[in-house]
Design a protein around this motif. Structure first.
Motif, short mmCIF file in Angstrom:
data_model
loop_
_atom_site.label_atom_id
_atom_site.label_comp_id
_atom_site.label_asym_id
_atom_site.label_seq_id
_atom_site.Cartn_x
_atom_site.Cartn_y
_atom_site.Cartn_z
N UNK A 5 0.95 -1.25 0.04
CA UNK A 5 -0.20 0.10 0.02
C UNK A 5 1.35 1.47 0.25
N UNK A 6 0.41 2.24 -0.14
CA UNK A 6 1.49 3.43 -0.28
C UNK A 6 1.28 4.31 1.62
N UNK A 7 2.00 4.74 1.91
CA UNK A 7 1.92 5.34 3.06
C UNK A 7 3.32 6.43 3.23
N UNK A 8 2.48 7.38 4.29
CA UNK A 8 3.54 8.03 4.56
C UNK A 8 4.27 7.76 5.66
N UNK A 9 4.88 7.88 5.30
CA UNK A 9 6.28 7.77 6.77
C UNK A 9 6.76 8.87 7.13
N UNK A 10 6.59 8.79 8.88
CA UNK A 10 7.76 9.51 9.44
C UNK A 10 7.88 9.56 10.34
N UNK A 16 16.14 12.60 9.50
CA UNK A 16 15.16 11.50 8.09
C UNK A 16 14.37 12.20 7.52
N UNK A 17 14.24 11.96 6.17
CA UNK A 17 12.73 12.64 5.68
C UNK A 17 11.67 12.02 5.43
N UNK A 18 10.68 12.88 5.62
CA UNK A 18 9.47 12.61 5.63
C UNK A 18 9.57 11.70 3.91
N UNK A 57 7.42 6.16 26.69
CA UNK A 57 9.20 7.06 27.20
C UNK A 57 9.88 7.77 25.89
N UNK A 58 10.99 7.73 25.36
CA UNK A 58 11.86 8.52 24.96
C UNK A 58 11.63 9.99 23.98
N UNK A 59 11.88 10.25 22.88
CA UNK A 59 12.11 11.45 22.00
C UNK A 59 10.39 11.98 21.60
N UNK A 60 9.92 13.01 21.33
CA UNK A 60 9.12 12.73 21.16
C UNK A 60 9.08 13.44 19.13
N UNK A 61 8.75 12.51 18.43
CA UNK A 61 8.03 12.92 17.44
C UNK A 61 7.54 13.80 17.12
N UNK A 75 -2.10 14.39 20.35
CA UNK A 75 -1.68 13.43 21.46
C UNK A 75 0.07 13.33 21.41
N UNK A 76 0.37 12.94 22.22
CA UNK A 76 2.37 12.44 22.19
C UNK A 76 2.34 11.38 21.39
N UNK A 77 3.51 11.46 20.60
CA UNK A 77 4.28 10.46 19.90
C UNK A 77 5.86 10.75 19.81
N UNK A 78 5.47 9.35 20.51
CA UNK A 78 7.66 8.51 20.28
C UNK A 78 8.13 7.68 19.39
N UNK A 79 8.95 7.66 18.64
CA UNK A 79 9.17 7.20 18.07
C UNK A 79 8.38 6.92 15.92
N UNK A 80 8.80 6.09 15.26
CA UNK A 80 8.16 6.40 13.57
C UNK A 80 6.83 6.17 13.53
#
Length: 116
Positions: A5-10, A16-18, A57-61, A75-80
């Motif tokens: 599928x076509x996905x949007x990777x952040x 690293x590029x979106x 845990x971890x740094x925010x995305x 919402x808080x987001x960490x990681x990919x």
């Protein structure tokens, strides 16, 4: 059986590029991309997969947090983060074009969309 599928990777790392690209959307493959167990947040005709193990845990995305904020979620987001479309209750689909355009405007970048 592959499920491309076509996905949007952040990515979490700002260096690293979106990207928008075809990816294997099987849960085992998504776990590799996000680096652990999956957490899914659904909103309308799309959802985002996150690493369930790093949400406290971890740094925010920062970019994923910004994109979610633009869609009305704080919402808080960490990681990919991997954004995909939703077809029905439990089926993945290509990420909606409007979400890609919103990411392009927000991050001031052109995201190349693979040919259908």
């Amino acid at each position: 059986m592959l499920n491309h599928l076509i996905g949007l990777f952040v990515p979490a790392r700002l260096s690293e590029a979106v990207t928008v690209h075809s990816l294997d959307a099987r849960h085992a493959s998504l776990q590799i991309i996000v680096g652990g167990g999956l957490e899914c947040i659904a909103r309308g005709d799309w959802h985002v997969y996150l690493n369930a193990d790093t949400q406290t845990t971890g740094p925010s995305n920062l970019r994923a947090v910004q994109l979610l904020h633009e869609t009305g979620l704080d919402l808080p987001v960490t990681g990919n983060a991997v954004f995909l479309g939703r077809a029905g209750i439990d089926h993945d689909a290509d990420v909606p074009g409007y979400l890609i355009h919103r990411a392009e405007a927000l991050f001031d970048t052109r995201l190349i969309q693979p040919a259908a």
